[in-house]
Motif scaffolding. Structure first.
Motif, PDB file in Angstrom:
ATOM      1  N   ALA A 301       0.753  -1.305   0.135  1.00 58.77           N
ATOM      2  CA  ALA A 301      -0.116  -0.012  -0.015  1.00 58.77           C
ATOM      3  C   ALA A 301       0.959   1.105  -0.101  1.00 58.77           C
ATOM      4  N   GLU A 302       1.683   1.188   0.962  1.00 52.39           N
ATOM      5  CA  GLU A 302       2.715   2.388   0.578  1.00 52.39           C
ATOM      6  C   GLU A 302       3.465   2.522  -0.607  1.00 52.39           C
ATOM      7  N   TRP A 303       3.988   1.551  -1.165  1.00 54.20           N
ATOM      8  CA  TRP A 303       4.698   1.596  -2.549  1.00 54.20           C
ATOM      9  C   TRP A 303       3.461   2.147  -3.475  1.00 54.20           C
ATOM     10  N   GLU A 304       2.439   1.639  -3.625  1.00 53.57           N
ATOM     11  CA  GLU A 304       1.359   2.060  -4.491  1.00 53.57           C
ATOM     12  C   GLU A 304       1.025   3.503  -4.201  1.00 53.57           C
ATOM     13  N   VAL A 305       0.795   3.917  -3.097  1.00 54.30           N
ATOM     14  CA  VAL A 305       0.781   5.379  -2.817  1.00 54.30           C
ATOM     15  C   VAL A 305       1.649   6.384  -3.248  1.00 54.30           C
ATOM     16  N   ALA A 306       2.876   5.951  -3.034  1.00 53.88           N
ATOM     17  CA  ALA A 306       4.099   6.776  -3.479  1.00 53.88           C
ATOM     18  C   ALA A 306       4.269   6.788  -5.075  1.00 53.88           C
ATOM     19  N   ALA A 307       3.767   5.527  -5.437  1.00 52.32           N
ATOM     20  CA  ALA A 307       3.916   5.327  -6.928  1.00 52.32           C
ATOM     21  C   ALA A 307       2.760   6.321  -7.670  1.00 52.32           C
ATOM     22  N   ALA A 308       1.550   6.498  -7.008  1.00 51.13           N
ATOM     23  CA  ALA A 308       0.461   7.351  -7.610  1.00 51.13           C
ATOM     24  C   ALA A 308       0.968   8.650  -7.379  1.00 51.13           C
ATOM     25  N   GLU A 309       1.306   9.193  -6.274  1.00 50.48           N
ATOM     26  CA  GLU A 309       2.023  10.512  -6.137  1.00 50.48           C
ATOM     27  C   GLU A 309       3.026  10.868  -7.342  1.00 50.48           C
ATOM     28  N   THR A 342       8.350  -6.345  -1.310  1.00 47.92           N
ATOM     29  CA  THR A 342       7.539  -5.481  -0.262  1.00 47.92           C
ATOM     30  C   THR A 342       7.193  -6.575   0.913  1.00 47.92           C
ATOM     31  N   SER A 343       6.800  -5.971   2.078  1.00 46.69           N
ATOM     32  CA  SER A 343       6.480  -6.904   3.155  1.00 46.69           C
ATOM     33  C   SER A 343       5.107  -7.468   3.263  1.00 46.69           C
ATOM     34  N   SER A 344       4.242  -7.224   2.222  1.00 48.11           N
ATOM     35  CA  SER A 344       2.935  -7.384   2.365  1.00 48.11           C
ATOM     36  C   SER A 344       2.857  -8.934   1.788  1.00 48.11           C
ATOM     37  N   ALA A 345       1.933  -9.690   2.704  1.00 41.33           N
ATOM     38  CA  ALA A 345       1.545 -10.940   2.102  1.00 41.33           C
ATOM     39  C   ALA A 345       0.513 -10.832   0.930  1.00 41.33           C
ATOM     40  N   TYR A 346       0.559 -11.879   0.031  1.00 42.21           N
ATOM     41  CA  TYR A 346      -0.212 -11.856  -1.222  1.00 42.21           C
ATOM     42  C   TYR A 346      -1.307 -12.382  -0.841  1.00 42.21           C
ATOM     43  N   LEU A 371       4.687 -13.515  -1.089  1.00 41.96           N
ATOM     44  CA  LEU A 371       4.821 -11.838  -0.835  1.00 41.96           C
ATOM     45  C   LEU A 371       4.783 -11.078  -2.240  1.00 41.96           C
ATOM     46  N   VAL A 372       4.102  -9.998  -1.964  1.00 43.74           N
ATOM     47  CA  VAL A 372       3.813  -9.046  -2.956  1.00 43.74           C
ATOM     48  C   VAL A 372       5.117  -8.329  -3.343  1.00 43.74           C
ATOM     49  N   LEU A 373       5.299  -8.228  -4.952  1.00 44.51           N
ATOM     50  CA  LEU A 373       6.395  -7.391  -5.523  1.00 44.51           C
ATOM     51  C   LEU A 373       5.858  -6.291  -6.544  1.00 44.51           C
ATOM     52  N   ARG A 374       6.437  -5.234  -6.501  1.00 46.55           N
ATOM     53  CA  ARG A 374       5.920  -4.005  -7.029  1.00 46.55           C
ATOM     54  C   ARG A 374       6.779  -3.565  -8.209  1.00 46.55           C
TER      55      ARG A 374
END
Length: 411
Positions: A301-309, A342-346, A371-374
């Protein structure tokens, strides 16, 4: 899109098409056949009247994991298939392509929807063709050259990670405020996305900071020199067990020679380049490095929010081509260098629903234990990359172009 799969095979010799270097990596011949199998199985057989299948046993041989279609041929044994020969697989592709032209001429909405899914599926396998071939060549003592560095730069693989000579610019942190945000596919967006990218939903984020670039080889060498692989306190329990059991002491494809580190790349062996993003790290290695450096991995979620900005500031990948990120404020290298752990579980997003029927197996049944990768890598087709794309692998996997970006709580 279909022609690109064959173009990726142009440098290969016939002996290369059938090699399966490990259970997770499939031979090029299998990738060519399986991507064709997808169109035959999910479009031509159910939707084209009078279609005659190319070979009755191909449904079994080239099924990947769709139990709703039938029992798949065992994945670890794909490299044992000396038959069908490559020429027959190419003929299979031509047979299916001609039939698809007839089906597409009908102008049916469901045909279009499944065809678009099939093309994006093929793009996924185009990336896998490169990463799987790299396992084959990278384990060969001859260090075969797939394409020269100049040729690779034209196909966006394993050279885009190269940075300017010298040391990388100092790492800095970009701050992001706390608040209620939205991630996932926007229902109003008509662009393609896989089912695991939706629905769009709200997440609450505490304030955080994200590194403005990914970790480099020079920085990772410091971790290695500081006994990073021999310090249990840096590792998750499963990660430490993996390091000990597999005798891991460096990223995949790194080899030490006369006191210097060398890396196998698709254009052959080259000295490890300091400012180049480190890649082929497992999730365990990425997590251990982040802990050693005093940081952590970002959540998806942090990664996607940063990417959107960053997209709002034009710091994004344009359709079909990559552009270097100019110096300045903001996070860079978000797209097209390395897949970022990322540290997020898929898992499924709130309200997730898989595709109907057997196609629901495409992503739905894998929403566990990974784990999720972005971000997309240098081997990801450029027009396949998007902010909401969720890649996923087991934390011990590292044959993909995987690296990391540092994050931390903002206090």
């Amino acid at each position: 899109m279909r022609a690109q799969s064959l173009a990726l095979c142009e440098p290969l010799e016939i002996e290369d098409y059938g090699v399966q270097p490990m259970a997770e990596a499939s031979p090029p011949k299998w990738h060519l056949a399986h991507t064709t199998w997808f169109f035959e199985t999910f479009l031509l057989k159910p939707l084209l009247d009078g279609y005659v299948e190319f070979h009755e046993r191909f449904e079994y041989l080239f099924n990947s994991y769709y139990n709703g279609v039938g029992r798949p041929y065992p994945r670890p044994e794909r490299g044992n298939l000396s038959r069908p020969i490559v020429a027959e697989v190419i003929a299979y592709r031509s047979h299916v392509d001609l039939a698809m032209e007839k089906l597409l001429a009908q102008g049916d909405e469901e045909v279009e929807r499944r065809t678009v899914l099939g093309l994006h599926h093929e793009q996924q396998h185009q990336e896998l063709m490169l990463t799987d071939l790299k396992v084959n060549f990278g384990r060969n003592p001859l260090a075969p050259v797939y394409r020269s560095a100049r040729q690779l730069s034209a196909v966006d693989a394993d050279t885009l990670r190269d940075s300017a000579p010298g040391a990388a610019r100092p790492l800095s942190l970009v701050s992001y405020d706390s608040g209620l945000r939205e991630i996932g596919l926007d229902p109003a967006d008509s662009a393609f996305a896989f089912d695991n990218e939706s629905p769009r939903h709200r997440v609450y984020l505490e304030p955080f900071e994200l590194a403005d670039r990914v970790v480099t080889c020079d920085e990772y060498l410091e971790f290695m020199a500081d006994s990073g692989y021999n310090t249990p306190s840096l590792w998750l329990s499963d990660g430490w067990a993996w390091v000990q059991q597999e005798s891991i002491a460096a990223p995949l494809y790194w080899r030490q020679r006369d006191g210097e580190w060398w890396e196998y790349r698709l254009h052959g062996e080259t000295e490890v380049r300091g400012a180049t993003p480190v890649t082929h790290l497992s999730g365990y290695e990425a997590d251990a490095y982040a802990r050693w450096a005093g940081y952590r991995l970002p959540t998806e979620a942090e990664w996607e929010v940063a990417a959107a900005e960053e997209e709002l500031h034009g710091n994004f990948v344009e359709s079909g081509s990559y552009h270097p990120r100019p110096p300045g404020e903001g996070s860079r290298q978000l797209f097209g260098d390395v897949w970022e752990w990322t540290s997020s579980a898929y898992g499924p997003y709130p309200g997730y629903a898989p595709l109907p029927g057997t196609l629901g197996e495409y992503n739905g049944k894998f929403l566990s234990n990974q784990l999720v990768l972005r971000g997309g890598s240098c081997a990801t087709p450029a027009d396949h990359i998007r902010i909401s794309y969720r890649n996923f692998f087991y934390p011990q996997d590292r044959w993909q172009f995987t690296g990391l970006r540092l994050a931390r709580d903002a206090t």
